[in-house]
Scaffold this motif. Structure first.
Motif, PDB file in Angstrom:
ATOM      1  N   ARG A  72       0.856  -1.182   0.000  1.00  0.00           N
ATOM      2  CA  ARG A  72       0.000   0.000   0.000  1.00  0.00           C
ATOM      3  C   ARG A  72       0.889   1.229   0.000  1.00  0.00           C
ATOM      4  N   VAL A  73       0.705   2.105  -0.974  1.00  0.00           N
ATOM      5  CA  VAL A  73       1.462   3.344  -1.046  1.00  0.00           C
ATOM      6  C   VAL A  73       0.564   4.461  -0.516  1.00  0.00           C
ATOM      7  N   TYR A  74       1.044   5.179   0.465  1.00  0.00           N
ATOM      8  CA  TYR A  74       0.275   6.235   1.103  1.00  0.00           C
ATOM      9  C   TYR A  74       0.463   7.562   0.374  1.00  0.00           C
ATOM     10  N   THR A  75      -0.621   8.327   0.292  1.00  0.00           N
ATOM     11  CA  THR A  75      -0.547   9.656  -0.307  1.00  0.00           C
ATOM     12  C   THR A  75       0.178  10.596   0.649  1.00  0.00           C
ATOM     13  N   ASP A  76       0.530  11.766   0.162  1.00  0.00           N
ATOM     14  CA  ASP A  76       1.191  12.751   1.021  1.00  0.00           C
ATOM     15  C   ASP A  76       0.295  13.131   2.202  1.00  0.00           C
ATOM     16  N   ALA A  77      -0.990  13.313   1.942  1.00  0.00           N
ATOM     17  CA  ALA A  77      -1.926  13.668   3.020  1.00  0.00           C
ATOM     18  C   ALA A  77      -2.014  12.553   4.058  1.00  0.00           C
ATOM     19  N   GLU A  78      -2.054  11.317   3.612  1.00  0.00           N
ATOM     20  CA  GLU A  78      -2.116  10.188   4.538  1.00  0.00           C
ATOM     21  C   GLU A  78      -0.842  10.114   5.375  1.00  0.00           C
ATOM     22  N   GLN A  79       0.307  10.340   4.738  1.00  0.00           N
ATOM     23  CA  GLN A  79       1.578  10.321   5.459  1.00  0.00           C
ATOM     24  C   GLN A  79       1.665  11.476   6.453  1.00  0.00           C
ATOM     25  N   PHE A  80       1.029  12.580   6.134  1.00  0.00           N
ATOM     26  CA  PHE A  80       1.034  13.737   7.019  1.00  0.00           C
ATOM     27  C   PHE A  80       0.317  13.422   8.333  1.00  0.00           C
ATOM     28  N   TYR A  81      -0.791  12.677   8.254  1.00  0.00           N
ATOM     29  CA  TYR A  81      -1.593  12.381   9.442  1.00  0.00           C
ATOM     30  C   TYR A  81      -1.274  11.030  10.093  1.00  0.00           C
ATOM     31  N   ILE A  82      -0.701  10.109   9.332  1.00  0.00           N
ATOM     32  CA  ILE A  82      -0.412   8.770   9.867  1.00  0.00           C
ATOM     33  C   ILE A  82       1.092   8.565   9.807  1.00  0.00           C
ATOM     34  N   ASN A  83       1.734   8.581  10.975  1.00  0.00           N
ATOM     35  CA  ASN A  83       3.190   8.498  10.997  1.00  0.00           C
ATOM     36  C   ASN A  83       3.681   7.093  10.626  1.00  0.00           C
ATOM     37  N   THR A  84       4.974   6.964  10.477  1.00  0.00           N
ATOM     38  CA  THR A  84       5.588   5.713  10.032  1.00  0.00           C
ATOM     39  C   THR A  84       5.277   4.558  10.976  1.00  0.00           C
ATOM     40  N   ILE A 108      -7.798   3.967   7.254  1.00  0.00           N
ATOM     41  CA  ILE A 108      -6.974   5.068   6.762  1.00  0.00           C
ATOM     42  C   ILE A 108      -7.830   6.315   6.541  1.00  0.00           C
ATOM     43  N   ALA A 109      -8.982   6.147   5.940  1.00  0.00           N
ATOM     44  CA  ALA A 109      -9.874   7.288   5.709  1.00  0.00           C
ATOM     45  C   ALA A 109     -10.331   7.912   7.023  1.00  0.00           C
ATOM     46  N   ARG A 110     -10.647   7.071   7.999  1.00  0.00           N
ATOM     47  CA  ARG A 110     -11.092   7.573   9.314  1.00  0.00           C
ATOM     48  C   ARG A 110      -9.947   8.289  10.028  1.00  0.00           C
ATOM     49  N   LEU A 111      -8.733   7.771   9.929  1.00  0.00           N
ATOM     50  CA  LEU A 111      -7.587   8.403  10.567  1.00  0.00           C
ATOM     51  C   LEU A 111      -7.285   9.759   9.946  1.00  0.00           C
ATOM     52  N   VAL A 112      -7.337   9.843   8.635  1.00  0.00           N
ATOM     53  CA  VAL A 112      -7.060  11.108   7.954  1.00  0.00           C
ATOM     54  C   VAL A 112      -8.136  12.135   8.307  1.00  0.00           C
ATOM     55  N   LEU A 114      -9.608  12.573  10.994  1.00  0.00           N
ATOM     56  CA  LEU A 114      -9.372  13.147  12.319  1.00  0.00           C
ATOM     57  C   LEU A 114      -8.551  14.431  12.240  1.00  0.00           C
ATOM     58  N   GLU A 115      -7.753  14.564  11.177  1.00  0.00           N
ATOM     59  CA  GLU A 115      -6.884  15.731  10.966  1.00  0.00           C
ATOM     60  C   GLU A 115      -6.009  15.997  12.180  1.00  0.00           C
ATOM     61  N   ASN A 116      -5.421  14.927  12.705  1.00  0.00           N
ATOM     62  CA  ASN A 116      -4.565  15.023  13.880  1.00  0.00           C
ATOM     63  C   ASN A 116      -3.185  14.488  13.509  1.00  0.00           C
ATOM     64  N   THR A 117      -2.187  15.338  13.606  1.00  0.00           N
ATOM     65  CA  THR A 117      -0.832  14.928  13.237  1.00  0.00           C
ATOM     66  C   THR A 117      -0.087  14.275  14.399  1.00  0.00           C
ATOM     67  N   ASN A 118      -0.727  14.165  15.545  1.00  0.00           N
ATOM     68  CA  ASN A 118      -0.072  13.601  16.728  1.00  0.00           C
ATOM     69  C   ASN A 118      -0.650  12.259  17.135  1.00  0.00           C
ATOM     70  N   LEU A 119      -1.163  11.496  16.200  1.00  0.00           N
ATOM     71  CA  LEU A 119      -1.737  10.194  16.534  1.00  0.00           C
ATOM     72  C   LEU A 119      -0.638   9.227  16.946  1.00  0.00           C
ATOM     73  N   ASP A 120      -0.922   8.448  17.984  1.00  0.00           N
ATOM     74  CA  ASP A 120       0.021   7.412  18.394  1.00  0.00           C
ATOM     75  C   ASP A 120      -0.645   6.044  18.236  1.00  0.00           C
ATOM     76  N   LEU A 121       0.064   4.994  18.616  1.00  0.00           N
ATOM     77  CA  LEU A 121      -0.465   3.634  18.429  1.00  0.00           C
ATOM     78  C   LEU A 121      -1.771   3.402  19.181  1.00  0.00           C
ATOM     79  N   ASP A 122      -1.895   3.954  20.374  1.00  0.00           N
ATOM     80  CA  ASP A 122      -3.143   3.792  21.117  1.00  0.00           C
ATOM     81  C   ASP A 122      -4.314   4.431  20.369  1.00  0.00           C
ATOM     82  N   ASP A 123      -4.088   5.603  19.797  1.00  0.00           N
ATOM     83  CA  ASP A 123      -5.135   6.272  19.015  1.00  0.00           C
ATOM     84  C   ASP A 123      -5.544   5.418  17.816  1.00  0.00           C
TER      85      ASP A 123
END
Length: 158
Positions: A72-84, A108-112, A114-123
């Protein structure tokens, strides 16, 4: 918004989904009394409604079949909100068959959204749990994910 979603999921959503979606005004009042901001509550309600729409309409993907060697290749927007780390966790869940193509895309759609750049594994775990709760015939994957959400991590030095 994620705090509102988790609160809703833990206290209301699992009990009766249809009542949850119908009784917005009473729910809004109750959440305001619990101390949440109205803007965050309304965003959370829209987020859940969009999740239900995804479930009912299905996720439209161009990828129909996944093979072991596909990626799965992530878009720039997805990478912005979902860290490595979180993207790696999504891949792990796919490899252990907790997520399939459709549920991965829903997550992935639900995570994006959220528009939160500080998501962690628990989130991420909570969002995936909410997604799997809404998938028909996804009880087994939901139970596996529920174990991961509630598992205590034990890190020992050897």
């Amino acid at each position: 918004m994620l705090d509102v979603l988790i609160y809703l999921f833990e206290n209301f959503y699992e009990q009766n989904e249809s009542e949850f979606l119908v009784d917005r005004d009473n729910l809004l009042d109750e959440l305001l009394e619990a101390g949440f901001a109205e803007a965050e509550i309304l965003k959370a309600m829209t987020w859940i409604e969009n999740l239900v729409e995804m479930r009912d309409g299905g996720v439209q993907t161009h990828l129909q079949v996944s093979s072991v060697s596909s990626m799965r290749v992530y878009t720039d927007a997805e990478q912005f909100y979902i860290n490595t780390e979180c993207r790696g966790f999504l891949l792990f869940l796919e490899h252990i068959s907790v997520l399939n193509i459709e549920t991965r895309e829903m997550a992935i759609a639900r995570l994006v959204e959220l528009e939160n750049t500080n998501l962690d594994l628990d989130d991420i775990k909570w969002v995936i749990l909410m997604v799997l709760f809404n998938v028909p015939d996804g009880e087994e994957a939901y139970l596996q994910m529920e174990e991961l959400v509630h598992a205590k991590e034990h890190n020992y030095l050897h």
